[in-house]
Write a protein that holds these residues in place. Sequence first.
Motif, short mmCIF file in Angstrom:
data_model
loop_
_atom_site.label_atom_id
_atom_site.label_comp_id
_atom_site.label_asym_id
_atom_site.label_seq_id
_atom_site.Cartn_x
_atom_site.Cartn_y
_atom_site.Cartn_z
N TYR A 51 -11.81 6.79 8.49
CA TYR A 51 -10.38 5.92 8.33
C TYR A 51 -10.44 4.71 8.60
O TYR A 51 -10.02 3.85 8.18
N ALA A 67 -0.62 6.30 -2.11
CA ALA A 67 -1.47 7.06 -2.00
C ALA A 67 -1.92 8.76 -1.67
O ALA A 67 -2.64 9.13 -0.47
N PRO A 68 -1.64 9.54 -2.50
CA PRO A 68 -2.28 11.12 -2.28
C PRO A 68 -3.87 11.28 -2.29
O PRO A 68 -4.70 9.88 -2.10
N ASN A 69 -4.43 12.45 -1.95
CA ASN A 69 -5.52 13.17 -1.10
C ASN A 69 -6.33 13.23 -2.09
O ASN A 69 -5.28 14.24 -3.23
N VAL A 83 3.81 3.93 4.58
CA VAL A 83 2.82 5.92 5.14
C VAL A 83 3.92 5.94 5.86
O VAL A 83 4.53 5.64 6.99
N GLN A 136 1.44 7.84 11.61
CA GLN A 136 0.20 6.96 11.28
C GLN A 136 0.79 5.92 11.79
O GLN A 136 -0.45 4.75 11.75
N ASP A 187 -10.11 1.28 6.59
CA ASP A 187 -8.58 0.08 6.75
C ASP A 187 -8.66 -0.83 7.46
O ASP A 187 -8.14 -2.26 6.69
N HIS A 193 -3.40 3.25 -1.70
CA HIS A 193 -5.02 3.96 -1.24
C HIS A 193 -5.19 5.51 -1.23
O HIS A 193 -5.07 5.88 0.03
N HIS A 220 -2.46 4.83 14.39
CA HIS A 220 -3.56 4.14 13.46
C HIS A 220 -3.54 2.86 13.16
O HIS A 220 -3.94 2.17 13.18
N PHE A 221 -1.98 2.84 12.66
CA PHE A 221 -1.43 1.16 12.22
C PHE A 221 -1.91 0.43 13.34
O PHE A 221 -2.28 -0.97 13.47
N ASP A 233 1.21 -1.26 0.10
CA ASP A 233 -0.19 0.20 0.10
C ASP A 233 0.57 0.93 -0.08
O ASP A 233 1.38 1.60 0.89
N HIS A 251 4.04 11.82 0.52
CA HIS A 251 3.82 11.55 -0.53
C HIS A 251 4.66 10.70 -1.84
O HIS A 251 4.73 10.07 -2.28
N GLY A 307 -6.90 8.87 -1.17
CA GLY A 307 -8.40 9.17 0.16
C GLY A 307 -8.76 10.51 -1.17
O GLY A 307 -8.78 11.36 -1.34
N TYR A 324 2.33 -1.46 4.49
CA TYR A 324 1.80 -0.02 4.68
C TYR A 324 2.91 0.93 4.11
O TYR A 324 3.94 1.44 5.23
N1 ARG Z 1 -4.10 9.20 2.43
C1 ARG Z 1 -3.99 9.15 3.47
C2 ARG Z 1 -2.90 10.02 3.59
O1 ARG Z 1 -2.53 10.68 3.03
C3 ARG Z 1 -2.18 7.68 3.50
C4 ARG Z 1 -3.63 6.64 3.64
C5 ARG Z 1 -2.52 5.33 3.12
N2 ARG Z 1 -2.96 4.08 3.14
C6 ARG Z 1 -3.81 3.37 4.40
N3 ARG Z 1 -4.20 2.15 4.10
N4 ARG Z 1 -4.67 4.09 5.36
O2 ARG Z 1 -2.51 10.62 4.94
#
Ligand code: ARG
Length: 579
Positions: free
Chosen positions: A315, A122-124, A339, A343, A319, A159, A346-347, A119, A133, A161, A337
Amino acid sequence: MRELIEDARPATAKAMSQIGIDEAEWAHLFRRATVEDHGDAALPCHALARTLNRSPYEIADEVSNLIGDSLEGIADVSSISGFVNFRAQPSWLSGRIESLMPDSRLGIGSEERRTYVVDYSAPNVAKEMHVGHLRSTVIGDAIVRMLEYKGHFVHRENHVGDWGTPFGMLIEHLLDLGEGEAAKDLGVGDLDSFYKQARAKFVSEVEFADRSRQRVVLLQGGDEETLRLWHILVEESMRYFNEVYSMLGVLLTDDDIMGESRYQALLPLVVERLGVAGMLEHSEGADVTYPGGWMNREGEPFPMIIRKADGGYNYSTSDLACIIDRVERLGCDSLLYVVGTPQKQHFQMVFQVAEQAGFMDERHSAVHVNFGSVLDTDGKVLKSREGEVIKLFDLLMEAVSRATAAIEEKNPDLQGEERERVARIIGIGAVKYADLSTERTKDYVFDWERMLSFDGDTAPYLQYAHARICSIFHKWGHDRESLSDSELECALPEECLLARRLVGFSSVVDESTHAYNPHRLCAHLHAIASAFASFYETCPVLSAGDESTVRSRLALCDLTARELELGLELLGIEVPQRM
Ligand code: ARG
């Protein structure tokens, strides 16, 4: 050096059994030496001191004496501060190089195939893709390449956003601007100002905020017109992201997009399964779960909100859905992941809940492959000159134009289309390498001067070493493959140093892959290139005189170029033939 350890094992086993230590007790201690000056492999005896009731120094001395010269033709053995050190002998090194020459995989074995999901990126949507990113994209891509090379099956998942409450205000802002105008802004990557404008209206205009909230309800209810507008946001943002990807030369394609929106249908299932597992509690209208072990600032148990009081999801919920999808639909064994470190919690919480609820079991492993921030040379988070979020596309363009200037100075002969191509390879390679060569959990300083320098631990330095070898072969004028059965002779120390680093390459690729840490591979490639520089300075190649020395040195050059090329390819960095 794995091969040396294997070859030295029988004699070592004999000596160890003579002092009364079982193989089970020492086999795992025998590894690649961390201090190159001491040797290529080492057996630390500190952990054996207890069993034998003797000092590690004494043990190491005795083992080294017992082995004596029984490793003749393989390694010299000595002892230093409780370590038995093994240094490969020149003839052993030559033999290894000879066997690597015809091997197209350069000693890198394939592993039993596992299915991974990586994973990354993963930009938004409708938000600037920031340097974080960029790091995720570059590191994730290198990990994918390394895992695939080792024979694994890898699903790349981006992934993105692309769902959630902000989309209400983003869609309303799109309508206010007019679809055409909005699409233009987004498509050229003006994502940051788009998002900020929407946000500013949301906090200051009651009417806009109301519309936005209603829009969220419509979006979640699957209203067709709302979904059409949402699609515009997604598509235009993806157009921009894809430009960045193609500039970077990463593997990601549209087929890898698995944004948050794709897991919507699974969200009720998450609630249902957590309920069945007895893990859900109701709190002020919301469904929450307590993973246990997490406290808030007041020292109270910290919940994970699964479904908010208004029926919306979080969020974390997506996940969790994502884990169900990756395990059950894709059949993944390993979930990575890539990231940023912020985070982490979170994970940890998501993995904990997923395990408790039985979404994963002991056959699965989920790893947060975290990374540090990107800082400017003053140690602050990297921003543009105007103090804004940096547009990635502009950043990459700047890398290429700086590389163009560097080539103009170094090699004015390169012109036209070739110069453009080489500048791209060098500029983009420099940015990627600077990122990859920093231990990923550390913050990394974005420094144009340093990353584009032709000296030091940089991509241009490695690419230059490669190009130099290409020019030797160009001069030589024969088929490089004819060297595959050359006899090697490592006579001078510079030849030996280069050879030992070339022989160590495959173990480092393995270590780097297993630790999901491309930085180790970078460090070794740099070690190879710098050993090549000293070799090239002291050991004439084409003018070495006798034919056998010429061929032996050419073989070292050939293997150096191939390892640099393959190593950089695994990192997602290209190499030009000349620069
Ligand atoms: N879009 C999220 C961000 O910019 C990152 C996502 C990472 N992947 C996931 N499965 N949560 O912070």
